[in-house]
Design a protein around this motif. Structure first.
Motif, PDB file in Angstrom:
ATOM      1  N   SER A  87       0.917  -1.161  -0.074  1.00  0.00           N
ATOM      2  CA  SER A  87      -0.019   0.051   0.116  1.00  0.00           C
ATOM      3  C   SER A  87       0.878   1.219  -0.156  1.00  0.00           C
ATOM      4  O   SER A  87       1.925   1.488  -0.734  1.00  0.00           O
ATOM      5  N   ASN A  88       0.376   2.129   1.016  1.00  0.00           N
ATOM      6  CA  ASN A  88       1.401   3.535   1.040  1.00  0.00           C
ATOM      7  C   ASN A  88       2.315   3.183   1.929  1.00  0.00           C
ATOM      8  O   ASN A  88       3.041   4.342   2.521  1.00  0.00           O
ATOM      9  N   ILE A 103      10.734   8.306  -3.105  1.00  0.00           N
ATOM     10  CA  ILE A 103      10.035   7.705  -2.087  1.00  0.00           C
ATOM     11  C   ILE A 103      10.972   6.743  -1.413  1.00  0.00           C
ATOM     12  O   ILE A 103      11.908   6.000  -1.667  1.00  0.00           O
ATOM     13  N   ALA A 104      10.842   6.995   0.253  1.00  0.00           N
ATOM     14  CA  ALA A 104      11.679   6.166   1.228  1.00  0.00           C
ATOM     15  C   ALA A 104      11.095   4.923   1.308  1.00  0.00           C
ATOM     16  O   ALA A 104       9.884   4.915   1.764  1.00  0.00           O
ATOM     17  N   TYR A 105      11.799   3.846   1.367  1.00  0.00           N
ATOM     18  CA  TYR A 105      11.301   2.656   2.024  1.00  0.00           C
ATOM     19  C   TYR A 105      11.904   2.359   3.294  1.00  0.00           C
ATOM     20  O   TYR A 105      13.230   2.442   3.682  1.00  0.00           O
ATOM     21  N   ALA A 106      11.123   2.006   4.664  1.00  0.00           N
ATOM     22  CA  ALA A 106      11.419   2.025   5.563  1.00  0.00           C
ATOM     23  C   ALA A 106      11.828   0.611   5.739  1.00  0.00           C
ATOM     24  O   ALA A 106      11.377  -0.332   5.198  1.00  0.00           O
ATOM     25  N   PRO A 107      13.195   0.612   6.659  1.00  0.00           N
ATOM     26  CA  PRO A 107      13.733  -0.660   7.100  1.00  0.00           C
ATOM     27  C   PRO A 107      12.781  -1.699   7.757  1.00  0.00           C
ATOM     28  O   PRO A 107      12.277  -1.197   8.886  1.00  0.00           O
ATOM     29  N   SER A 108      12.763  -2.839   7.474  1.00  0.00           N
ATOM     30  CA  SER A 108      11.804  -3.704   8.474  1.00  0.00           C
ATOM     31  C   SER A 108      12.323  -3.984   9.868  1.00  0.00           C
ATOM     32  O   SER A 108      11.529  -4.000  10.753  1.00  0.00           O
ATOM     33  N   ASN A 113       8.061   3.598  15.342  1.00  0.00           N
ATOM     34  CA  ASN A 113       7.643   5.026  15.292  1.00  0.00           C
ATOM     35  C   ASN A 113       8.578   5.476  14.125  1.00  0.00           C
ATOM     36  O   ASN A 113       8.200   6.558  13.443  1.00  0.00           O
ATOM     37  N   ILE A 114       9.662   4.995  13.833  1.00  0.00           N
ATOM     38  CA  ILE A 114      10.827   5.351  13.010  1.00  0.00           C
ATOM     39  C   ILE A 114      10.194   5.113  11.465  1.00  0.00           C
ATOM     40  O   ILE A 114      10.306   5.896  10.536  1.00  0.00           O
ATOM     41  N   LYS A 115       9.493   3.956  11.361  1.00  0.00           N
ATOM     42  CA  LYS A 115       8.772   3.830  10.069  1.00  0.00           C
ATOM     43  C   LYS A 115       7.643   4.667   9.783  1.00  0.00           C
ATOM     44  O   LYS A 115       7.512   5.059   8.438  1.00  0.00           O
ATOM     45  N   ASN A 116       6.808   5.022  10.964  1.00  0.00           N
ATOM     46  CA  ASN A 116       5.845   5.852  10.726  1.00  0.00           C
ATOM     47  C   ASN A 116       6.365   7.432  10.238  1.00  0.00           C
ATOM     48  O   ASN A 116       5.554   8.006   9.439  1.00  0.00           O
ATOM     49  N   ALA A 117       7.377   7.827  10.745  1.00  0.00           N
ATOM     50  CA  ALA A 117       8.168   9.086  10.483  1.00  0.00           C
ATOM     51  C   ALA A 117       8.403   9.138   9.010  1.00  0.00           C
ATOM     52  O   ALA A 117       8.204  10.033   8.250  1.00  0.00           O
ATOM     53  N   ILE A 118       9.091   8.105   8.675  1.00  0.00           N
ATOM     54  CA  ILE A 118       9.490   7.809   7.198  1.00  0.00           C
ATOM     55  C   ILE A 118       8.339   7.819   6.280  1.00  0.00           C
ATOM     56  O   ILE A 118       8.466   8.737   5.209  1.00  0.00           O
ATOM     57  N   TRP A 119       7.244   7.179   6.590  1.00  0.00           N
ATOM     58  CA  TRP A 119       6.072   7.032   5.633  1.00  0.00           C
ATOM     59  C   TRP A 119       5.479   8.436   5.880  1.00  0.00           C
ATOM     60  O   TRP A 119       4.873   8.871   4.537  1.00  0.00           O
ATOM     61  N   ALA A 120       5.249   9.065   6.713  1.00  0.00           N
ATOM     62  CA  ALA A 120       4.632  10.395   6.868  1.00  0.00           C
ATOM     63  C   ALA A 120       5.489  11.368   6.105  1.00  0.00           C
ATOM     64  O   ALA A 120       4.865  12.249   5.334  1.00  0.00           O
ATOM     65  N   VAL A 121       6.745  11.485   5.975  1.00  0.00           N
ATOM     66  CA  VAL A 121       7.574  12.530   5.097  1.00  0.00           C
ATOM     67  C   VAL A 121       7.400  11.952   3.737  1.00  0.00           C
ATOM     68  O   VAL A 121       7.568  13.282   2.831  1.00  0.00           O
ATOM     69  N   ASN A 122       7.054  11.064   3.315  1.00  0.00           N
ATOM     70  CA  ASN A 122       6.833  10.608   1.921  1.00  0.00           C
ATOM     71  C   ASN A 122       5.705  11.386   1.501  1.00  0.00           C
ATOM     72  O   ASN A 122       5.711  11.715   0.196  1.00  0.00           O
ATOM     73  N   THR A 123       4.708  11.831   2.179  1.00  0.00           N
ATOM     74  CA  THR A 123       3.510  12.625   1.728  1.00  0.00           C
ATOM     75  C   THR A 123       3.818  13.998   1.702  1.00  0.00           C
ATOM     76  O   THR A 123       3.121  14.870   0.960  1.00  0.00           O
ATOM     77  N   PRO A 211      10.863  19.836   1.169  1.00  0.00           N
ATOM     78  CA  PRO A 211      11.102  18.541   2.208  1.00  0.00           C
ATOM     79  C   PRO A 211      11.383  17.502   0.924  1.00  0.00           C
ATOM     80  O   PRO A 211      10.520  17.131   0.315  1.00  0.00           O
ATOM     81  N   ARG A 212      12.447  16.710   1.078  1.00  0.00           N
ATOM     82  CA  ARG A 212      12.730  15.793   0.165  1.00  0.00           C
ATOM     83  C   ARG A 212      13.885  14.781   0.616  1.00  0.00           C
ATOM     84  O   ARG A 212      14.385  15.084   1.675  1.00  0.00           O
ATOM     85  N   TRP A 213      13.747  13.531   0.197  1.00  0.00           N
ATOM     86  CA  TRP A 213      14.669  12.494   0.576  1.00  0.00           C
ATOM     87  C   TRP A 213      15.973  12.510  -0.208  1.00  0.00           C
ATOM     88  O   TRP A 213      15.538  12.714  -1.466  1.00  0.00           O
ATOM     89  N   TYR A 214      17.148  12.190   0.474  1.00  0.00           N
ATOM     90  CA  TYR A 214      18.227  12.211  -0.429  1.00  0.00           C
ATOM     91  C   TYR A 214      19.318  10.710   0.062  1.00  0.00           C
ATOM     92  O   TYR A 214      19.184  10.818   1.184  1.00  0.00           O
ATOM     93  N   ALA A 215      19.739  10.202  -0.640  1.00  0.00           N
ATOM     94  CA  ALA A 215      20.624   8.918  -0.355  1.00  0.00           C
ATOM     95  C   ALA A 215      21.857   9.422   0.119  1.00  0.00           C
ATOM     96  O   ALA A 215      22.516   8.814   0.953  1.00  0.00           O
ATOM     97  N   GLY A 216      22.463  10.529  -0.339  1.00  0.00           N
ATOM     98  CA  GLY A 216      23.822  10.895  -0.065  1.00  0.00           C
ATOM     99  C   GLY A 216      23.555  12.039   1.217  1.00  0.00           C
ATOM    100  O   GLY A 216      22.705  12.890   1.393  1.00  0.00           O
ATOM    101  N   GLY A 217      24.784  12.025   1.958  1.00  0.00           N
ATOM    102  CA  GLY A 217      24.981  12.979   3.047  1.00  0.00           C
ATOM    103  C   GLY A 217      25.230  14.370   2.499  1.00  0.00           C
ATOM    104  O   GLY A 217      25.206  14.758   1.313  1.00  0.00           O
ATOM    105  N   ARG A 218      25.799  15.083   3.415  1.00  0.00           N
ATOM    106  CA  ARG A 218      26.309  16.401   3.154  1.00  0.00           C
ATOM    107  C   ARG A 218      27.187  17.034   4.104  1.00  0.00           C
ATOM    108  O   ARG A 218      27.597  16.210   4.981  1.00  0.00           O
TER     109      ARG A 218
END
Length: 231
Positions: A87-88, A103-108, A113-123, A211-218
């Motif tokens: 789903s979402n 889109i960020a995929y939360a680690p299993s 609460n960490i998964k919820n934060a990731i899924w919320a930011v995806n919106t 607000p965006r996700w990025y795989a690289g750091g800074r």
């Protein structure tokens, strides 16, 4: 008397001729043919081998595999695991989140609460940058840097009210966290959540995009690293 003798000799001649003919036939009355064990088969035509022409295609050299182009390096996965989409709430096996098409995929293995934060930011991935956005309400039409980080912490159950960048310099505990690390300085804040960077600044053009996700750091020079207690 003379006629009788003539008849006798005539019959005797016929019998003698029949006897000679019988001697020249086999026991089955078939005329015998002369043959020799030393005869060869040279009289018979020799069989020549049949030659067949056919087409043998030339072997073609193996082609090198064609490399696929990548449109956005920030969409590269940080692991080879194949994401399990539900789903979402997309998730991936392991301890690190991955990024695919923004889109960020939360680690299993992450806490809920960490998964919820990731899924919320995806919106928020299509929300624009708005200075002061996300501070009057967690649900807004646009977000600035600290508003986006406040949004993530709120949906992780770790923040009740939005904070400005300066206040994040004193948030939680000092140093990096297990799942969340907040980097803050006066004027800007970003966060690393399960290995992905949540930021409103696109480092490629230096502009604020939202607000965006990025795989690289800074570069974290000048930033204070903080984390929620226990996380």
């Amino acid at each position: 008397m003379t006629a009788l003798l003539a008849t006798f000799f005539f019959c005797a001649g016929i019998a003698h001729a029949q006897e000679r003919t019988s001697d020249q036939r086999g026991s089955f009355g078939v005329p015998l043919q002369p043959f020799s064990l030393h005869e060869t088969t040279d009289a018979w035509p020799r069989t020549e081998p049949i030659r067949v022409a056919y087409y043998a295609p030339r072997s073609q050299p193996a082609l090198a595999p064609r490399a696929e182009s990548v449109e956005d390096e920030d969409d590269l996965e940080t692991t080879n695991a194949f994401p399990e989409i539900s789903s979402n709430r997309p998730a991936v096996a392991g301890d690190h989140a991955i990024l695919r098409n923004g889109i960020a995929y939360a680690p299993s293995h992450a806490p809920d609460n960490i998964k919820n934060a990731i899924w919320a930011v995806n919106t928020l991935r299509r929300k624009p940058y708005v200075w002061g956005g996300g501070h009057g309400s967690f649900n807004d039409t646009g977000y600035d840097c600290s508003g986006a980080v406040s949004f993530a912490l709120h949906y992780a159950g770790l923040l009740e009210a939005p904070l400005p960048s300066g206040d994040f310099r004193h948030y939680g505990r000092r140093g990096r966290g297990r799942w969340i690390t907040i980097y803050s300085r006066n004027g800007h804040t970003f966060a690393i959540i399960a290995g992905l960077r949540l930021d409103t600044t696109d480092l490629r053009d230096g502009g604020d995009v939202g607000p965006r996700w990025y795989a690289g750091g800074r570069d974290t020079s000048g930033f204070d690293a903080r984390h929620p207690a226990g996380w």
